[in-house]
Design an enzyme around this catalytic site. Structure first.
Site, PDB file in Angstrom:
ATOM      1  N   LYS A  43       8.129  -2.244  -6.469  1.00  0.00           N
ATOM      2  CA  LYS A  43       8.217  -1.561  -5.478  1.00  0.00           C
ATOM      3  C   LYS A  43       9.677  -1.746  -4.536  1.00  0.00           C
ATOM      4  O   LYS A  43       9.763  -1.006  -4.161  1.00  0.00           O
ATOM      5  CB  LYS A  43       8.070  -3.352  -4.269  1.00  0.00           C
ATOM      6  CG  LYS A  43       6.505  -3.253  -4.790  1.00  0.00           C
ATOM      7  CD  LYS A  43       6.014  -3.147  -3.844  1.00  0.00           C
ATOM      8  CE  LYS A  43       3.986  -2.526  -3.967  1.00  0.00           C
ATOM      9  NZ  LYS A  43       3.600  -1.408  -3.006  1.00  0.00           N
ATOM     10  N   ASP A 100     -10.342   6.473  -6.820  1.00  0.00           N
ATOM     11  CA  ASP A 100      -9.685   5.632  -7.560  1.00  0.00           C
ATOM     12  C   ASP A 100      -7.882   6.058  -7.770  1.00  0.00           C
ATOM     13  O   ASP A 100      -8.238   6.972  -8.408  1.00  0.00           O
ATOM     14  CB  ASP A 100     -10.683   5.399  -8.721  1.00  0.00           C
ATOM     15  CG  ASP A 100     -10.202   3.869  -9.413  1.00  0.00           C
ATOM     16  OD1 ASP A 100      -8.640   3.737  -8.827  1.00  0.00           O
ATOM     17  OD2 ASP A 100     -10.774   4.069  -9.986  1.00  0.00           O
ATOM     18  N   TYR A 149       5.586  -5.670 -11.167  1.00  0.00           N
ATOM     19  CA  TYR A 149       4.863  -5.066  -9.592  1.00  0.00           C
ATOM     20  C   TYR A 149       6.658  -5.138  -8.809  1.00  0.00           C
ATOM     21  O   TYR A 149       6.303  -3.870  -8.186  1.00  0.00           O
ATOM     22  CB  TYR A 149       4.263  -7.313  -9.433  1.00  0.00           C
ATOM     23  CG  TYR A 149       4.297  -6.567  -7.880  1.00  0.00           C
ATOM     24  CD1 TYR A 149       3.508  -5.610  -7.070  1.00  0.00           C
ATOM     25  CD2 TYR A 149       4.396  -7.631  -6.450  1.00  0.00           C
ATOM     26  CE1 TYR A 149       3.152  -5.540  -5.523  1.00  0.00           C
ATOM     27  CE2 TYR A 149       4.702  -7.617  -5.279  1.00  0.00           C
ATOM     28  CZ  TYR A 149       3.717  -6.299  -4.507  1.00  0.00           C
ATOM     29  OH  TYR A 149       3.670  -6.043  -3.172  1.00  0.00           O
ATOM     30  N   SER A 208       7.452  -3.714  -0.530  1.00  0.00           N
ATOM     31  CA  SER A 208       7.650  -5.042  -0.496  1.00  0.00           C
ATOM     32  C   SER A 208       9.016  -5.966  -0.152  1.00  0.00           C
ATOM     33  O   SER A 208      10.462  -5.222  -0.702  1.00  0.00           O
ATOM     34  CB  SER A 208       6.830  -5.212  -1.356  1.00  0.00           C
ATOM     35  OG  SER A 208       7.118  -7.041  -1.967  1.00  0.00           O
TER      36      SER A 208
HETATM   37  N1  LIG Z   1      -0.073  -9.043   1.191  1.00  0.00           N
HETATM   38  C1  LIG Z   1       1.008  -9.148   1.106  1.00  0.00           C
HETATM   39  O1  LIG Z   1       1.631  -9.654   1.018  1.00  0.00           O
HETATM   40  C2  LIG Z   1       2.015  -7.968   0.908  1.00  0.00           C
HETATM   41  C3  LIG Z   1       3.082  -8.500   0.497  1.00  0.00           C
HETATM   42  C4  LIG Z   1       3.943  -7.164   0.607  1.00  0.00           C
HETATM   43  C5  LIG Z   1       3.798  -5.886   0.126  1.00  0.00           C
HETATM   44  N2  LIG Z   1       2.454  -5.838   0.574  1.00  0.00           N
HETATM   45  C6  LIG Z   1       1.944  -4.162   0.199  1.00  0.00           C
HETATM   46  O2  LIG Z   1       1.345  -3.952   0.359  1.00  0.00           O
HETATM   47  C7  LIG Z   1       0.377  -2.708  -0.404  1.00  0.00           C
HETATM   48  C8  LIG Z   1      -1.879  -3.671   0.345  1.00  0.00           C
HETATM   49  O3  LIG Z   1      -1.555  -4.875   0.301  1.00  0.00           O
HETATM   50  P1  LIG Z   1      -2.531  -6.021   0.392  1.00  0.00           P
HETATM   51  O4  LIG Z   1      -2.089  -7.273   0.646  1.00  0.00           O
HETATM   52  O5  LIG Z   1      -3.542  -5.590   1.724  1.00  0.00           O
HETATM   53  O6  LIG Z   1      -3.632  -5.658  -0.514  1.00  0.00           O
HETATM   54  P2  LIG Z   1      -5.301  -5.841  -0.490  1.00  0.00           P
HETATM   55  O7  LIG Z   1      -5.853  -7.198   0.470  1.00  0.00           O
HETATM   56  O8  LIG Z   1      -5.598  -7.019  -2.105  1.00  0.00           O
HETATM   57  O9  LIG Z   1      -5.913  -4.249  -0.686  1.00  0.00           O
HETATM   58  C9  LIG Z   1      -5.759  -3.382  -1.471  1.00  0.00           C
HETATM   59  C10 LIG Z   1      -6.483  -2.534  -0.942  1.00  0.00           C
HETATM   60  O10 LIG Z   1      -6.250  -1.208  -1.765  1.00  0.00           O
HETATM   61  C11 LIG Z   1      -7.174  -0.675  -1.926  1.00  0.00           C
HETATM   62  N3  LIG Z   1      -7.362  -0.696  -3.625  1.00  0.00           N
HETATM   63  C12 LIG Z   1      -7.156  -1.043  -5.024  1.00  0.00           C
HETATM   64  N4  LIG Z   1      -6.959  -0.701  -6.202  1.00  0.00           N
HETATM   65  C13 LIG Z   1      -6.875   1.088  -5.629  1.00  0.00           C
HETATM   66  C14 LIG Z   1      -7.188   1.565  -6.401  1.00  0.00           C
HETATM   67  N5  LIG Z   1      -7.360   1.762  -7.838  1.00  0.00           N
HETATM   68  N6  LIG Z   1      -8.024   2.832  -6.026  1.00  0.00           N
HETATM   69  C15 LIG Z   1      -8.238   2.691  -4.566  1.00  0.00           C
HETATM   70  N7  LIG Z   1      -8.226   1.812  -3.487  1.00  0.00           N
HETATM   71  C16 LIG Z   1      -7.704   0.444  -4.504  1.00  0.00           C
HETATM   72  C17 LIG Z   1      -8.879  -2.094  -1.856  1.00  0.00           C
HETATM   73  O11 LIG Z   1      -9.930  -1.668  -1.735  1.00  0.00           O
HETATM   74  P3  LIG Z   1     -10.946  -1.094  -2.980  1.00  0.00           P
HETATM   75  O12 LIG Z   1     -10.948  -2.423  -4.073  1.00  0.00           O
HETATM   76  O13 LIG Z   1     -12.064  -0.816  -2.089  1.00  0.00           O
HETATM   77  O14 LIG Z   1     -10.735   0.255  -3.720  1.00  0.00           O
HETATM   78  C18 LIG Z   1      -8.273  -2.373  -0.988  1.00  0.00           C
HETATM   79  O15 LIG Z   1      -8.457  -1.302   0.093  1.00  0.00           O
HETATM   80  C19 LIG Z   1       0.422  -2.940  -1.444  1.00  0.00           C
HETATM   81  O16 LIG Z   1       1.513  -2.154  -1.320  1.00  0.00           O
HETATM   82  C20 LIG Z   1       1.394  -4.173  -1.079  1.00  0.00           C
HETATM   83  O17 LIG Z   1       2.304  -4.252  -2.618  1.00  0.00           O
HETATM   84  C21 LIG Z   1       1.376  -6.844   0.539  1.00  0.00           C
END
Ligand SMILES: NC(=O)c1ccc[n+]([C@@H]2O[C@H](COP(=O)([O-])OP(=O)(O)OC[C@H]3O[C@@H](n4cnc5c(N)ncnc54)[C@H](OP(=O)(O)O)[C@@H]3O)[C@@H](O)[C@H]2O)c1
Length: 341
Positions: free
Chosen positions: A223, A124, A219, A205
Site C-alpha cells: 500500500k 485474474d 500488505y 490505504s
Molecule cells: N476494506 C478496507 O477496509 C480497505 C481499507 C484500505 C484500503 N483498501 C483497499 O481497497 C481495495 C479494495 O478492497 P475491498 O475491501 O473492497 O476488497 P474486497 O471486498 O475483498 O474486494 C476485492 C475485489 O477484488 C477482486 N479480486 C481479488 N483478487 C483478485 C484477482 N486475483 N484478480 C482479479 N480480481 C481480484 C475481488 O473479486 P473476485 O474475487 O471475483 O476476483 C473483489 O471484487 C484494495 O486495494 C484494498 O487494499 C480497503
C-alpha cells in the site's frame, strides 16, 4: 561536578537570553502554531462543510471518453465505485475473477441507470503473463476510457507475523496489489496524455500513512508502494490535464474487513459504509491529489499522521499481537474440542 553544572547553567542562560535566538524561537513557534491552525481549519472544513458532488466529472473528462474501468469491481469498494461512476453517467467496465458476481454488478448498473452501458471482463490479476495482459488490453481497446480505477487488492487472511505466511502468499499479495496498477497505468497514461483529459484513481490505504503496521507488513508495504507511485504520477500528469487521485481509506465495511465471520461488520465511526466512501471519494476527484475518501477517515488520518512513529509502531504491534494471540488460542481450543468429540 558542581562547577561543571554551574558553567552549563551559565551557557544555557546566555543562549536563552540571547535576543537573536529568542526571536528565532518566537518565529519558529509562530510558524508552528500557524501551520497547526491551517491544518485544523482544513480538516474541520472538510469534515463540517457539505461534500461537493461528482456530477461534473462526466463533462470534465468527455474529451477522453465515456467509459470508466474499475478493477476488483465484483465486490466491496470497487463495486461501490463502479455503481457510483454509473450513477454519474459513465459507461462502466468492471473487472474481477468471478463472472457470476460481475454479471450481477452489470445487471444492477443497467437496471439503475438505463442510459448507461456496462461490460464485465473476467481476469485474474494474480497473473504476471504479458500475453494475458495483451488479451485484456485488446478488449479494453474497444472502449474510449476516461477514468481508470486501480482498486483490486488483497490482504493477509489474518493479522500475522511476517514469517508466518508462505513466501508464495506474500509474493501473490505483492503481485495483485502492485502489478495491475503499473500495467494498467502503462496502458492508459499515453492515451490520456494524448487527449489531455481523463483521470486515474489508485487505491492505497491508511496503513501507508501510518508507515509502520507490524503483523500486516507485506500488505502495508504494497500500500505504501501504491501511495508513493500514485502521488508521483499525479505530478507527472498534472501538466497534461490528467487527474490522479490517491485514496488512503481506513476500515471500510467489505469482504476484506469482515474477517472470519460470515456477516459483514457493522458500520460505525471507524468502519465506514463502502457506498458512502465511494461517493465521497469521487466527489474529490480533480480537486485534490490525495484523500482518505470518507470524511471520518480524513479526520482519522489527520490524527494518526500527527502521532510520532515511536508511539504508533509499538501500539500497533501490541494491538495486533493481542488480536493474533486471541485468534490462535481460539483455534487451539477448537482443535482440542474436535479431538475430544
Ligand atoms: N476494506 C478496507 O477496509 C480497505 C481499507 C484500505 C484500503 N483498501 C483497499 O481497497 C481495495 C479494495 O478492497 P475491498 O475491501 O473492497 O476488497 P474486497 O471486498 O475483498 O474486494 C476485492 C475485489 O477484488 C477482486 N479480486 C481479488 N483478487 C483478485 C484477482 N486475483 N484478480 C482479479 N480480481 C481480484 C475481488 O473479486 P473476485 O474475487 O471475483 O476476483 C473483489 O471484487 C484494495 O486495494 C484494498 O487494499 C480497503
Amino acid at each position: 561536578m558542581a562547577q561543571l553544572a554551574s558553567s552549563a547553567m551559565q551557557v544555557l542562560k546566555s543562549v536563552i537570553v540571547s535576543p537573536k535566538l529568542s526571536r528565532a524561537f518566537q518565529i519558529l513557534g509562530a510558524a508552528f502554531v500557524a501551520l497547526e491552525i491551517f491544518r485544523a481549519t482544513r480538516v474541520a472544513g472538510r469534515y463540517l462543510l457539505p461534500r461537493s458532488s461528482a456530477g461534473h466529472l462526466k463533462a470534465k473528462y468527455a474529451k477522453a471518453g465515456s467509459w470508466a474501468v474499475v478493477t476488483g469491481a465484483s465486490d466491496g469498494i470497487g463495486r461501490a465505485l463502479a455503481l457510483e461512476l454509473a450513477a454519474i453517467g459513465f459507461n462502466v467496465c468492471v473487472i474481477a475473477r468471478t463472472q457470476s458476481k460481475l454479471d450481477e454488478v452489470v445487471g444492477e448498473i443497467t437496471t439503475k441507470n438505463p442510459t448507461v452501458q456496462a461490460k464485465a471482463l473476467s481476469f485474474d490479476f494474480g497473473t504476471t503473463s504479458n500475453e494475458a495482459y495483451a488479451d485484456l488490453f485488446a478488449q479494453l481497446d474497444a472502449l474510449e476510457i476516461a477514468v481508470l480505477v486501480n482498486n483490486v487488492g488483497i490482504s493477509h487472511t489474518n493479522a500475522e507475523l511476517f514469517e508466518d505466511p508462505s513466501v508464495a502468499d506474500d509474493l501473490k499479495l505483492l503481485t495483485v496489489n502492485c502489478e495491475p496498477m503499473i500495467r494498467l497505468c502503462k496502458y492508459i497514461v499515453p492515451k490520456l496524455k494524448a487527449k489531455r483529459s481523463g483521470a486515474i484513481v489508485n487505491l492505497s490505504s491508511l496503513s501507508a500513512v501510518v508507515t509502520a503496521v507490524p503483523y500486516l507488513a507485506t500488505y502495508a508495504g504494497t500500500k505504501a508502494f501504491n501511495q508513493t507511485f500514485s502521488t508521483s504520477l499525479a505530478y507527472e500528469l498534472q501538466p497534461f490535464g490528467v487527474d490522479v487521485l490517491t485514496v488512503t481509506p481506513g476500515m471500510v465495511s467489505t469482504g476484506m474487513t469482515q474477517g472470519s465471520a460470515a456477516r459483514r461488520p457493522r458500520v460505525n465511526f471507524g468502519m465506514v459504509d463502502s457506498a458512502v466512501m465511494a461517493r465521497d471519494t469521487l466527489a474529490q476527484l480533480g480537486r485534490v491529489i490525495s484523500t482518505a475518501g470518507h470524511h471520518n477517515h480524513d479526520l482519522q488520518t489527520s490524527i494518526v499522521s500527527s502521532l510520532p512513529l515511536w508511539y504508533v509502531g509499538p501500539s500497533t504491534y501490541k494491538l495486533f499481537k493481542k488480536i493474533s494471540d486471541a485468534r490462535k488460542r481460539k483455534a487451539a481450543a477448537a482443535s482440542v474440542a474436535q479431538q475430544n468429540e
